[in-house]
Scaffold this motif. Structure first.
Motif, PDB file in Angstrom:
ATOM      1  N   ASP A  15       0.845  -1.197   0.000  1.00  0.00           N
ATOM      2  CA  ASP A  15       0.000   0.000   0.000  1.00  0.00           C
ATOM      3  C   ASP A  15       0.884   1.252   0.000  1.00  0.00           C
ATOM      4  N   GLY A  16       0.239   2.422  -0.108  1.00  0.00           N
ATOM      5  CA  GLY A  16       0.978   3.667  -0.246  1.00  0.00           C
ATOM      6  C   GLY A  16       1.921   3.940   0.904  1.00  0.00           C
ATOM      7  N   GLU A  17       1.466   3.688   2.124  1.00  0.00           N
ATOM      8  CA  GLU A  17       2.317   3.931   3.289  1.00  0.00           C
ATOM      9  C   GLU A  17       3.522   3.001   3.292  1.00  0.00           C
ATOM     10  N   GLU A  18       3.297   1.742   2.912  1.00  0.00           N
ATOM     11  CA  GLU A  18       4.408   0.783   2.853  1.00  0.00           C
ATOM     12  C   GLU A  18       5.405   1.162   1.762  1.00  0.00           C
ATOM     13  N   GLU A  20       6.152   4.105   0.796  1.00  0.00           N
ATOM     14  CA  GLU A  20       6.938   5.233   1.291  1.00  0.00           C
ATOM     15  C   GLU A  20       8.019   4.792   2.266  1.00  0.00           C
ATOM     16  N   ARG A  21       7.809   3.661   2.921  1.00  0.00           N
ATOM     17  CA  ARG A  21       8.776   3.174   3.917  1.00  0.00           C
ATOM     18  C   ARG A  21       9.891   2.328   3.299  1.00  0.00           C
ATOM     19  N   GLU A  40       8.607  -1.844  10.218  1.00  0.00           N
ATOM     20  CA  GLU A  40       7.235  -1.840   9.709  1.00  0.00           C
ATOM     21  C   GLU A  40       7.056  -2.720   8.477  1.00  0.00           C
TER      22      GLU A  40
END
Length: 279
Positions: A15-18, A20-21, A40
């Protein structure tokens, strides 16, 4: 390779948050890709690894599970995807390196530095590499410069085995002399025009040894250190000067090799150390 590349191949899988990480890049040693993932993303490590397989010849993906271990600098890695055979052949600066990156240290981030040093070595010099690993500094020096001798000292017996094999593989047996053991005990004294101190964290402890390894007439050292960004032009230079209180020290340059950790950089100091006081 860049974090943009990782994001592109993992779009639709994370997903988008992943996304970015994801790390900004990864290391490549032969056919092995090595990732450093934040906590994470730990549960997604196998999926991330699978996405890298087959890209530009990557056959194995491993992730870091900790820092280097012990004085022998053993990597802490876990294979998460692909071929479990991790012995590989890595090529750079005209040299071939056989190694197992899960058992011995080899930092692709030092690529430029390993190509820079041979350009500084003068014909006929004697070089001592106090932490030779599999030959990542010693072999390019022997291959690209014209030293009379390179003494390559390595403590880790596994790395030493690969060092010896790589000397043969590159046809450099007439120049590079491998030495197994603790450099404080086995490094040749009073022979070097140039000394390489290519480890981090504890390198300053070996500066006095570098002075003993240099010829009585003096020579050049390449001193590596991990240091807070705010101190990177101060502390390494101070440590070099303090290690040779009775000898003239000329700082030839201070160069950032790479980022090491948040707020910490890996730097190298090139310094000319003058003759011993009793020379």
């Amino acid at each position: 390779m860049s974090g943009g590349y990782l994001r592109r191949i993992l779009e639709g899988k994370l997903d988008g948050e992943e996304l970015e990480r994801l790390p900004r890049g990864f290391q490549r040693i032969g056919h092995v890709a090595i990732l450093s993932l934040p906590p994470e993303l730990w549960e997604r490590r196998r999926e991330i690894g699978e996405a890298l397989l087959g890209k530009n010849g990557i056959r194995t993906v491993a992730v870091k599970v900790g820092g280097m271990e012990g004085r022998e600098r053993r990597p802490r890695l876990e294979v998460v995807a692909g071929d479990r055979e991790t012995v590989t052949l890595h090529r750079e600066h005209g040299c071939s390196f056989k190694l197992d990156p899960l058992k011995v240290m080899f930092s692709p981030g030092n690529l430029y530095e390993r190509g820079r040093i041979p350009k500084l070595v003068q014909p006929g010099e004697v070089v001592v590499d106090l932490f030779a690993g599999v030959g990542q500094f010693s072999l390019p020096i022997a291959k690209l410069a014209r030293p009379s001798r390179v003494y390559a000292v390595e403590l880790n017996p596994v790395a030493y085995g690969y060092l010896c094999e790589n000397i043969r593989l590159n046809g450099l047996g007439g120049v590079v002399v491998p030495i197994l053991g603790d450099c404080e005990r086995v490094a040749p004294r009073g022979v070097a025009d140039r000394v390489i101190l290519g480890i981090l964290h504890v390198t300053h402890r070996y500066l006095p040894l570098a002075g003993q390894v240099l010829k009585p007439s003096g020579g050049t050292i390449h001193y590596h250190e991990s240091v807070p960004v705010s101190l990177h032009r101060v502390r390494p230079v101070r440590r070099v000067r303090e290690a040779f209180p009775d000898r003239e020290v000329e700082i030839l340059g201070v160069r950032k090799v790479k980022g090491y950790a948040p707020g910490v950089v890996h730097v190298v100091v090139d310094a000319r150390i003058g003759p011993r006081s009793n020379f």
